[in-house]
Write a protein that holds these residues in place. Structure first.
Motif, PDB file in Angstrom:
ATOM      1  N   PHE A 169      40.943  57.546  47.588  1.00 18.90           N
ATOM      2  CA  PHE A 169      39.691  57.381  46.857  1.00 18.90           C
ATOM      3  C   PHE A 169      39.966  57.047  45.400  1.00 18.90           C
ATOM      4  N   LEU A 170      40.891  57.784  44.805  1.00 16.78           N
ATOM      5  CA  LEU A 170      41.171  57.608  43.381  1.00 16.78           C
ATOM      6  C   LEU A 170      41.769  56.236  43.090  1.00 16.78           C
ATOM      7  N   LEU A 171      42.797  55.849  43.847  1.00 14.77           N
ATOM      8  CA  LEU A 171      43.456  54.573  43.575  1.00 14.77           C
ATOM      9  C   LEU A 171      42.507  53.399  43.802  1.00 14.77           C
ATOM     10  N   ASN A 172      41.635  53.506  44.788  1.00 18.13           N
ATOM     11  CA  ASN A 172      40.644  52.444  44.989  1.00 18.13           C
ATOM     12  C   ASN A 172      39.676  52.392  43.817  1.00 18.13           C
ATOM     13  N   SER A 173      39.311  53.550  43.280  1.00 17.21           N
ATOM     14  CA  SER A 173      38.417  53.582  42.123  1.00 17.21           C
ATOM     15  C   SER A 173      39.102  53.015  40.883  1.00 17.21           C
ATOM     16  N   LEU A 174      40.404  53.274  40.761  1.00 11.65           N
ATOM     17  CA  LEU A 174      41.160  52.815  39.595  1.00 11.65           C
ATOM     18  C   LEU A 174      41.499  51.327  39.648  1.00 11.65           C
ATOM     19  N   ALA A 175      41.290  50.699  40.793  1.00  8.79           N
ATOM     20  CA  ALA A 175      41.707  49.303  40.968  1.00  8.79           C
ATOM     21  C   ALA A 175      41.107  48.376  39.922  1.00  8.79           C
ATOM     22  N   ASN A 176      39.901  48.678  39.500  1.00  8.14           N
ATOM     23  CA  ASN A 176      39.236  47.814  38.510  1.00  8.14           C
ATOM     24  C   ASN A 176      39.242  48.426  37.117  1.00  8.14           C
ATOM     25  N   TYR A 177      40.093  49.438  36.934  1.00  9.49           N
ATOM     26  CA  TYR A 177      40.174  50.108  35.634  1.00  9.49           C
ATOM     27  C   TYR A 177      41.566  49.887  35.046  1.00  9.49           C
ATOM     28  N   SER A 178      41.650  49.102  34.015  1.00 10.20           N
ATOM     29  CA  SER A 178      42.926  48.835  33.350  1.00 10.20           C
ATOM     30  C   SER A 178      42.672  48.540  31.886  1.00 10.20           C
ATOM     31  N   PRO A 179      42.601  49.582  31.049  1.00  5.65           N
ATOM     32  CA  PRO A 179      42.371  49.367  29.615  1.00  5.65           C
ATOM     33  C   PRO A 179      43.414  48.414  29.054  1.00  5.65           C
ATOM     34  N   TYR A 180      42.973  47.485  28.248  1.00  7.55           N
ATOM     35  CA  TYR A 180      43.862  46.439  27.728  1.00  7.55           C
ATOM     36  C   TYR A 180      43.797  46.409  26.213  1.00  7.55           C
TER      37      TYR A 180
END
Length: 374
Positions: free
Chosen positions: A78-89
């Motif tokens: 669940f977490l990794l799928n949620s993080l898939a579109n989260y990447s602070p740049y």
């Protein structure tokens, strides 16, 4: 969790190869286990056919995690799928977790992005080539990016948009218990071997365990979803090192791995773990570069309330005590007994003074940056 028998463990690689042969992630071979915790096995698989990743690159290998514990892996999915579109740049660095390619619930197997040609920050700090791989002032810069990312992750994980993820946090309560065993629960056991350090501080040592008694459904300031194992061994950098002035082909990259300990808790546990881990390197290896990275992490995380600062300092002390046995015990860097006792005394003082909210003590310590107004 019941660990597999030796014969069952030996059969796992063959079973995984057969299982993956029916997917786009078929492998020609698996590495020896990269890590083996109780009931958990991690391998690197060489893909029979390279795959194209979402960023357009070509991947020739994958990471495969197999577990006999289904609950923690389901929440990690669940977490990794949620993080898939989260990447602070930022303009100088990208900090990201691995992508989850596949999760087989029936066999509790994950297929993950492999960050090939990378090394752990911890290993790089120890390396004889550290001065080349981490040229000044990159250690502080890396620390700031890690601190910025950690604060951003804590904020993201607590946002209303992550309500569905938050509602599943209880599933990883077993990992909270495991974390407790390795940290708070071990403090008294370690200090009992050094009665001169424990005398007069027994009640304080017992009081620090209360943080782990909160249910994962409770909401309060600075509580929420944690990485749960945020230390330099779970932070990867490209093997070529850090470029203080990024090249035209892209920003520097930092990779955050090993999310299976993700859990509900006080955010000071994440911040305190990375700060304690880096300060540990100064105590037992005299690595000044670890101090600049540590100070960078604190600066990057940003302003702390007094409560957050004291809790972080307390956790740093718990870390220094509970993980003192990671000191070098073989080879030319064996730590003499007096250094061990001195390191444990530092951990005890951080834990006790943090619990007592003694700000004056910390103003003259290595943890003074936690209390700095920013």
């Amino acid at each position: 969790m019941v660990p597999p028998k030796p014969a069952e463990e030996d059969a796992i690689p063959t079973q995984l190869l057969q299982q993956l042969s029916r997917t786009p992630y078929a492998c020609s071979s698996l590495s020896p286990p990269l890590s083996c915790r109780l009931g958990n096995f991690v391998y690197r698989g060489i893909l029979a056919q390279p795959i194209r990743t979402e960023d357009g690159a070509t991947a020739k290998s994958i990471i495969i995690k197999h577990s006999t514990d289904s609950v923690s892996k389901i929440f990690e999915m669940f977490l990794l799928n949620s993080l898939a579109n989260y990447s602070p740049y930022t303009t100088t660095a990208i900090v990201k977790p691995p992508r989850l390619y596949l999760y087989d619930r029936e066999t509790n197997t994950q297929v993950l992005e492999d960050f090939s040609n990378t090394d752990g920050l911890r290993a790089i700090l120890y390396s004889a080539d550290a001065h080349k791989l981490l040229p000044s002032p990159s250690t502080a810069t890396i620390g700031r990016h890690l601190g910025l990312w950690l604060r951003s992750f804590h904020t993201w994980a607590s946002a209303p948009e992550q309500a569905a993820l938050q509602a599943q946090m209880w599933q990883n309560d077993p990992m909270r218990k495991t974390k407790y065993i390795f940290t708070y629960d071990s403090v008294l056991k370690v200090l009992e071997n050094y009665p001169e350090l424990l005398e007069g501080h027994e009640k304080t040592s017992e009081g620090t365990t209360k943080d782990f008694e909160r249910p994962s459904t409770e909401k309060a300031d600075d509580y929420g979803l944690l990485h749960g194992d945020f230390w330099s061994g779970n932070i990867l950098l490209p093997s070529g090192g850090w470029r203080e002035t990024p090249l035209a082909d892209g920003a520097n990259k930092l990779f955050i791995i090993d999310w299976e300990f993700t859990q509900f808790g006080h955010r000071s546990c994440d911040l305190g773990q990375i700060v304690g881990d880096l300060y540990e390197q100064k105590i037992y290896r005299n690595l000044d570069t670890a101090i600049s990275t540590m100070e960078g992490v604190i600066d990057g995380y940003g302003t702390l309330s007094n409560e957050m600062a004291f809790r972080t300092a307390t956790y740093v002390g718990v870390h220094l005590i509970s993980w003192y046995n990671r000191r070098p015990r073989k080879g030319p860097r064996v730590v003499p007994p007096e250094v061990i006792v001195a390191g444990l005394a530092v951990g005890r003082d951080f834990m006790v003074k943090g619990w007592e909210r003694d700000k004056a003590f910390f103003q003259g310590s290595a943890l003074a940056p936690l209390f700095a107004a920013r």
